[in-house]
Design a protein around this motif. Sequence first.
Motif, PDB file in Angstrom:
ATOM      1  N   ARG A 188    -117.832  53.903 -11.686  1.00  0.00           N
ATOM      2  CA  ARG A 188    -116.616  54.725 -11.670  1.00  0.00           C
ATOM      3  C   ARG A 188    -115.430  54.021 -11.029  1.00  0.00           C
ATOM      4  O   ARG A 188    -114.466  54.663 -10.581  1.00  0.00           O
ATOM      5  CB  ARG A 188    -116.868  56.056 -10.970  1.00  0.00           C
ATOM      6  CG  ARG A 188    -118.079  56.804 -11.515  1.00  0.00           C
ATOM      7  CD  ARG A 188    -118.244  58.163 -10.889  1.00  0.00           C
ATOM      8  NE  ARG A 188    -119.459  58.806 -11.373  1.00  0.00           N
ATOM      9  CZ  ARG A 188    -119.775  60.085 -11.130  1.00  0.00           C
ATOM     10  NH1 ARG A 188    -118.964  60.839 -10.402  1.00  0.00           N
ATOM     11  NH2 ARG A 188    -120.894  60.584 -11.607  1.00  0.00           N
ATOM     12  N   TYR A 190    -115.400  52.463  -8.201  1.00  0.00           N
ATOM     13  CA  TYR A 190    -115.461  52.443  -6.737  1.00  0.00           C
ATOM     14  C   TYR A 190    -115.954  51.110  -6.178  1.00  0.00           C
ATOM     15  O   TYR A 190    -115.559  50.709  -5.079  1.00  0.00           O
ATOM     16  CB  TYR A 190    -116.372  53.559  -6.219  1.00  0.00           C
ATOM     17  CG  TYR A 190    -115.824  54.949  -6.391  1.00  0.00           C
ATOM     18  CD1 TYR A 190    -114.582  55.302  -5.862  1.00  0.00           C
ATOM     19  CD2 TYR A 190    -116.553  55.919  -7.071  1.00  0.00           C
ATOM     20  CE1 TYR A 190    -114.075  56.582  -6.026  1.00  0.00           C
ATOM     21  CE2 TYR A 190    -116.062  57.202  -7.232  1.00  0.00           C
ATOM     22  CZ  TYR A 190    -114.822  57.532  -6.714  1.00  0.00           C
ATOM     23  OH  TYR A 190    -114.328  58.796  -6.880  1.00  0.00           O
ATOM     24  N   GLY A 193    -112.912  48.795  -6.737  1.00  0.00           N
ATOM     25  CA  GLY A 193    -111.621  49.390  -6.429  1.00  0.00           C
ATOM     26  C   GLY A 193    -111.323  49.535  -4.942  1.00  0.00           C
ATOM     27  O   GLY A 193    -112.148  49.245  -4.079  1.00  0.00           O
ATOM     28  N   THR A 194    -110.120  49.999  -4.680  1.00  0.00           N
ATOM     29  CA  THR A 194    -109.651  50.167  -3.301  1.00  0.00           C
ATOM     30  C   THR A 194    -109.579  51.635  -2.893  1.00  0.00           C
ATOM     31  O   THR A 194    -109.276  51.942  -1.742  1.00  0.00           O
ATOM     32  CB  THR A 194    -108.265  49.531  -3.129  1.00  0.00           C
ATOM     33  OG1 THR A 194    -107.352  50.125  -4.074  1.00  0.00           O
ATOM     34  CG2 THR A 194    -108.327  48.026  -3.367  1.00  0.00           C
ATOM     35  N   GLU A 195    -109.851  52.526  -3.837  1.00  0.00           N
ATOM     36  CA  GLU A 195    -109.810  53.953  -3.523  1.00  0.00           C
ATOM     37  C   GLU A 195    -110.947  54.314  -2.565  1.00  0.00           C
ATOM     38  O   GLU A 195    -112.042  53.740  -2.639  1.00  0.00           O
ATOM     39  CB  GLU A 195    -109.946  54.781  -4.804  1.00  0.00           C
ATOM     40  CG  GLU A 195    -108.758  54.676  -5.746  1.00  0.00           C
ATOM     41  CD  GLU A 195    -107.506  55.285  -5.153  1.00  0.00           C
ATOM     42  OE1 GLU A 195    -107.611  56.368  -4.516  1.00  0.00           O
ATOM     43  OE2 GLU A 195    -106.436  54.678  -5.290  1.00  0.00           O
ATOM     44  N   VAL A 197    -114.168  55.888  -1.125  1.00  0.00           N
ATOM     45  CA  VAL A 197    -115.383  56.309  -1.828  1.00  0.00           C
ATOM     46  C   VAL A 197    -115.818  57.667  -1.283  1.00  0.00           C
ATOM     47  O   VAL A 197    -115.997  57.818  -0.069  1.00  0.00           O
ATOM     48  CB  VAL A 197    -116.519  55.281  -1.630  1.00  0.00           C
ATOM     49  CG1 VAL A 197    -117.781  55.741  -2.349  1.00  0.00           C
ATOM     50  CG2 VAL A 197    -116.084  53.907  -2.111  1.00  0.00           C
ATOM     51  N   PHE A 201    -121.117  59.330  -2.671  1.00  0.00           N
ATOM     52  CA  PHE A 201    -121.345  58.114  -3.433  1.00  0.00           C
ATOM     53  C   PHE A 201    -121.432  56.857  -2.562  1.00  0.00           C
ATOM     54  O   PHE A 201    -121.630  55.766  -3.079  1.00  0.00           O
ATOM     55  CB  PHE A 201    -120.222  57.910  -4.458  1.00  0.00           C
ATOM     56  CG  PHE A 201    -120.151  58.957  -5.521  1.00  0.00           C
ATOM     57  CD1 PHE A 201    -121.300  59.527  -6.046  1.00  0.00           C
ATOM     58  CD2 PHE A 201    -118.917  59.383  -6.009  1.00  0.00           C
ATOM     59  CE1 PHE A 201    -121.232  60.497  -7.046  1.00  0.00           C
ATOM     60  CE2 PHE A 201    -118.837  60.338  -6.999  1.00  0.00           C
ATOM     61  CZ  PHE A 201    -119.997  60.906  -7.522  1.00  0.00           C
ATOM     62  N   ARG A 202    -121.285  56.990  -1.283  1.00  0.00           N
ATOM     63  CA  ARG A 202    -121.181  55.805  -0.425  1.00  0.00           C
ATOM     64  C   ARG A 202    -122.438  54.943  -0.451  1.00  0.00           C
ATOM     65  O   ARG A 202    -122.348  53.711  -0.479  1.00  0.00           O
ATOM     66  CB  ARG A 202    -120.842  56.224   1.008  1.00  0.00           C
ATOM     67  CG  ARG A 202    -119.395  56.694   1.156  1.00  0.00           C
ATOM     68  CD  ARG A 202    -119.078  57.173   2.557  1.00  0.00           C
ATOM     69  NE  ARG A 202    -117.743  57.769   2.610  1.00  0.00           N
ATOM     70  CZ  ARG A 202    -117.264  58.415   3.648  1.00  0.00           C
ATOM     71  NH1 ARG A 202    -118.024  58.563   4.746  1.00  0.00           N
ATOM     72  NH2 ARG A 202    -116.046  58.924   3.619  1.00  0.00           N
ATOM     73  N   VAL A 205    -122.597  53.087  -3.832  1.00  0.00           N
ATOM     74  CA  VAL A 205    -121.612  52.003  -3.908  1.00  0.00           C
ATOM     75  C   VAL A 205    -122.017  50.833  -3.015  1.00  0.00           C
ATOM     76  O   VAL A 205    -121.926  49.665  -3.412  1.00  0.00           O
ATOM     77  CB  VAL A 205    -120.210  52.525  -3.533  1.00  0.00           C
ATOM     78  CG1 VAL A 205    -119.220  51.368  -3.377  1.00  0.00           C
ATOM     79  CG2 VAL A 205    -119.712  53.509  -4.593  1.00  0.00           C
TER      80      VAL A 205
END
Length: 240
Positions: A188, A190, A193-195, A197, A201-202, A205
């Motif tokens: 997705r 994450y 990316g820099t958004e 999490v 979902f941590r 990821v």
Amino acid sequence: MDIADKLDIAGVAGQADAANTVDTADMANTAGTVDTADTMDAELAGLLAEMKTYGEANHVPIINARGLQVLTEAVAKKKPRRVLEIGTAIGYSALYIAANAAADARIITLELSDERADQAEAFIARSRFARQIEVVRGDAGENILKQSGSFDLVFIDAAKGQYPDYFRKVCPLLAEDGVVIADNVLFRGYVQGTEPVPRRFRTIVRRLREYIGMVTENEAFRTEIHADGDGLAVSWRQGR
């Protein structure tokens, strides 16, 4: 070097391929579009289209069209004779692998859910690959350890948080020139990316970042990260 840098370096080939990838909407028009071998007859194409519709209607997670293109191209290039799939779902990707693998390929596919294993077996039984694909039920981590011999190709598309464990367990079973393909490695957006999490979902990821580090920093493998779909890691073993 952080994980985003690793992904950028490892994914050069995958990003370059994306420009030449058929658009998802176009690929969705027919199940046979992404087949890269001359083995997709009308009967199989119809069955795969039915499975795709079933998966979408019943919220069964099956590989999407862009990811499927990368998968089938890698399988067609490798032409594996012995395949291990981790995560059967309804057998959709197993049939695509069979259609692009060696004519005498044998596929062992692992599935935790009895319900999905039943569905997969029913669909596979309607294909010409029924005798070449074996669905094994139960925990994938345990069932990997029960396998013997070597596999030319391993496709991982199961519990994302278990990818590092799966990789460690399949390595001893992988042929010297084998390939490991893992779906959803960018999860997705994450993973790269820099958004922030979301908390739920941590762990996933973190484990996927660990997996990418394992395959990109391992000198025994040449890995390409394809941004197609939800991200696929294609790791070619360079020989022992």
